[in-house]
Design an enzyme around this catalytic site. Sequence first.
Site, PDB file in Angstrom:
ATOM      1  N   ALA A  66       0.865  -1.177   0.000  1.00 55.74           N
ATOM      2  CA  ALA A  66       0.000   0.000   0.000  1.00 55.74           C
ATOM      3  C   ALA A  66       0.899   1.223   0.000  1.00 55.74           C
ATOM      4  O   ALA A  66       2.056   1.158   0.433  1.00 55.74           O
ATOM      5  CB  ALA A  66      -0.889  -0.013   1.238  1.00 55.74           C
ATOM      6  N   GLY A 112       0.483  -4.926   0.851  1.00 61.82           N
ATOM      7  CA  GLY A 112      -0.677  -4.930  -0.044  1.00 61.82           C
ATOM      8  C   GLY A 112      -0.400  -5.619  -1.371  1.00 61.82           C
ATOM      9  O   GLY A 112      -1.327  -6.105  -2.028  1.00 61.82           O
ATOM     10  N   GLU A 115      -0.864  -9.187  -0.656  1.00 65.42           N
ATOM     11  CA  GLU A 115      -2.300  -9.384  -0.395  1.00 65.42           C
ATOM     12  C   GLU A 115      -3.095  -9.377  -1.705  1.00 65.42           C
ATOM     13  O   GLU A 115      -4.025 -10.159  -1.885  1.00 65.42           O
ATOM     14  CB  GLU A 115      -2.798  -8.300   0.568  1.00 65.42           C
ATOM     15  CG  GLU A 115      -2.197  -8.494   1.959  1.00 65.42           C
ATOM     16  CD  GLU A 115      -2.432  -7.315   2.882  1.00 65.42           C
ATOM     17  OE1 GLU A 115      -2.083  -6.173   2.504  1.00 65.42           O
ATOM     18  OE2 GLU A 115      -2.975  -7.519   3.981  1.00 65.42           O
ATOM     19  N   GLU A 135       4.244  -5.100   7.313  1.00 67.23           N
ATOM     20  CA  GLU A 135       3.472  -4.053   8.005  1.00 67.23           C
ATOM     21  C   GLU A 135       3.983  -3.789   9.422  1.00 67.23           C
ATOM     22  O   GLU A 135       4.005  -2.639   9.881  1.00 67.23           O
ATOM     23  CB  GLU A 135       1.983  -4.440   8.067  1.00 67.23           C
ATOM     24  CG  GLU A 135       1.255  -4.309   6.745  1.00 67.23           C
ATOM     25  CD  GLU A 135       1.368  -5.545   5.857  1.00 67.23           C
ATOM     26  OE1 GLU A 135       2.180  -6.457   6.174  1.00 67.23           O
ATOM     27  OE2 GLU A 135       0.644  -5.615   4.857  1.00 67.23           O
TER      28      GLU A 135
HETATM   29  N1  COA Z   1       4.639   3.210  -0.664  1.00 64.24           N
HETATM   30  C1  COA Z   1       5.110   4.370  -1.166  1.00 64.24           C
HETATM   31  N2  COA Z   1       6.313   4.502  -1.754  1.00 64.24           N
HETATM   32  C2  COA Z   1       7.068   3.386  -1.842  1.00 64.24           C
HETATM   33  C3  COA Z   1       6.649   2.140  -1.364  1.00 64.24           C
HETATM   34  C4  COA Z   1       5.370   2.076  -0.750  1.00 64.24           C
HETATM   35  N3  COA Z   1       4.865   0.928  -0.266  1.00 64.24           N
HETATM   36  N4  COA Z   1       7.617   1.233  -1.584  1.00 64.24           N
HETATM   37  C5  COA Z   1       8.609   1.884  -2.210  1.00 64.24           C
HETATM   38  N5  COA Z   1       8.280   3.197  -2.369  1.00 64.24           N
HETATM   39  C6  COA Z   1       9.083   4.241  -3.006  1.00 64.24           C
HETATM   40  C7  COA Z   1      10.249   4.659  -2.138  1.00 64.24           C
HETATM   41  O1  COA Z   1       9.835   5.629  -1.193  1.00 64.24           O
HETATM   42  C8  COA Z   1      11.174   5.237  -3.191  1.00 64.24           C
HETATM   43  O2  COA Z   1      10.727   6.523  -3.543  1.00 64.24           O
HETATM   44  P1  COA Z   1      11.812   7.734  -3.777  1.00 64.24           P
HETATM   45  O3  COA Z   1      12.605   7.266  -4.967  1.00 64.24           O
HETATM   46  O4  COA Z   1      10.956   8.918  -4.041  1.00 64.24           O
HETATM   47  O5  COA Z   1      12.623   7.784  -2.531  1.00 64.24           O
HETATM   48  C9  COA Z   1      10.952   4.327  -4.404  1.00 64.24           C
HETATM   49  O6  COA Z   1       9.686   3.701  -4.184  1.00 64.24           O
HETATM   50  C10 COA Z   1      11.997   3.244  -4.557  1.00 64.24           C
HETATM   51  O7  COA Z   1      12.097   2.550  -3.322  1.00 64.24           O
HETATM   52  P2  COA Z   1      13.452   2.422  -2.465  1.00 64.24           P
HETATM   53  O8  COA Z   1      13.068   2.192  -1.037  1.00 64.24           O
HETATM   54  O9  COA Z   1      14.359   3.567  -2.750  1.00 64.24           O
HETATM   55  O10 COA Z   1      14.059   1.111  -3.113  1.00 64.24           O
HETATM   56  P3  COA Z   1      15.018   0.048  -2.396  1.00 64.24           P
HETATM   57  O11 COA Z   1      15.516  -0.843  -3.482  1.00 64.24           O
HETATM   58  O12 COA Z   1      16.000   0.702  -1.519  1.00 64.24           O
HETATM   59  O13 COA Z   1      14.020  -0.810  -1.442  1.00 64.24           O
HETATM   60  C11 COA Z   1      11.983  -1.956  -0.868  1.00 64.24           C
HETATM   61  C12 COA Z   1      12.960  -1.549  -2.004  1.00 64.24           C
HETATM   62  C13 COA Z   1      10.760  -2.594  -1.524  1.00 64.24           C
HETATM   63  C14 COA Z   1      12.658  -2.973   0.065  1.00 64.24           C
HETATM   64  C15 COA Z   1      11.575  -0.699  -0.077  1.00 64.24           C
HETATM   65  O14 COA Z   1      11.111   0.287  -1.003  1.00 64.24           O
HETATM   66  C16 COA Z   1      10.473  -0.914   0.934  1.00 64.24           C
HETATM   67  O15 COA Z   1      10.715  -1.446   2.001  1.00 64.24           O
HETATM   68  N6  COA Z   1       9.223  -0.484   0.594  1.00 64.24           N
HETATM   69  C17 COA Z   1       8.116  -0.556   1.499  1.00 64.24           C
HETATM   70  C18 COA Z   1       7.584  -1.949   1.623  1.00 64.24           C
HETATM   71  C19 COA Z   1       6.465  -1.987   2.635  1.00 64.24           C
HETATM   72  O16 COA Z   1       6.621  -1.740   3.814  1.00 64.24           O
HETATM   73  N7  COA Z   1       5.257  -2.310   2.135  1.00 64.24           N
HETATM   74  C20 COA Z   1       4.101  -2.485   2.955  1.00 64.24           C
HETATM   75  C21 COA Z   1       3.340  -1.240   3.075  1.00 64.24           C
HETATM   76  S1  COA Z   1       1.937  -1.487   4.136  1.00 64.24           S
END
Ligand code: COA
Length: 261
Positions: A66, A112, A115, A135
């Site tokens: 999400a 999400g 999910e 989460e």
């Molecule tokens: N919501 C909003 N933005 C998100 C996102 C999410 N769930 N997941 C990734 N992004 C964005 C990051 O903020 C980043 O934006 P920016 O370039 O403006 O900084 C971009 O996507 C790329 O992600 P980044 O974190 O820089 O890549 P990474 O390779 O270092 O890490 C992940 C990849 C997937 C491990 C990491 O993005 C992450 O942990 N995302 C969240 C996952 C999460 O908690 N999901 C559940 C949400 S309830």
Amino acid sequence: MAYETLLIERDGPVAIITINRPKVLNALNASVLDELSNAFDELEADRSVLAVVITGAGDRAFVAGADIGELAALADGKAGEEKARAGHHVTHKMEHSRLPVIMAINGYALGGGLELAMAGDIRLASANAKLGQPEVNLGIVAGFGGSQRLPRLVGQGMASYLLLSGEQIGADEAKQCNLVEKVLPPDQLLSEAKRLAKVIAAKGPLAIAATKRLIHKGLQTDLHSGLELEAAEFGKISQTADAKEGTKAFLEKRPAQFEGR
Ligand code: COA
């Protein structure tokens, strides 16, 4: 209908939906959820569509969860509950659609994203996919069905491991615990998803829709009641034109031509 966050293509009877917010790893904001819901209504109403593939844009993510920006801005508990219900609405619509849905998991499927994938009928993953329910890392709980669908798919222990630790697992481990059905090299994921969707699309559409209904309803009931549902569906489907054609074609040693009636 024009969509801002989705790309929708057709390959014969198969519709391919690509969630298209690659800059944020295809995170599900309110627009994506709304558009997925509308897209499903549109595809469901189009009788020439017989199967759906869902994937994510780019080569890094299926859906990384999400949209955390939206979660951070939730004003109160009611807004949070509505957010969860918006996710439930889309996933429920997919599960209860006549259309078989194949999820082509082409990278991160987190929160999400996982999910959403779990609301599909069949999950294929690229070898570099990473799956998880992170989460708890954000101090929240799964809200789009993860606490309920994950234990049903993988059992309580593995679901608890993923939901309580927030750790990610790779595609092979996901296959071992029945979270995905097949693992493919990244460059073969979409072609295999489309191939499988076409295989299913070539069957009798009424039989496919009934099978899907039976699986989902049956999972929510006891064995005896599920078998009652099966007998009733079998009776109905046995009298369709497709059933007559399928059995006749077998006896005449020719391919069946199903018409969905
Ligand atoms: N919501 C909003 N933005 C998100 C996102 C999410 N769930 N997941 C990734 N992004 C964005 C990051 O903020 C980043 O934006 P920016 O370039 O403006 O900084 C971009 O996507 C790329 O992600 P980044 O974190 O820089 O890549 P990474 O390779 O270092 O890490 C992940 C990849 C997937 C491990 C990491 O993005 C992450 O942990 N995302 C969240 C996952 C999460 O908690 N999901 C559940 C949400 S309830």
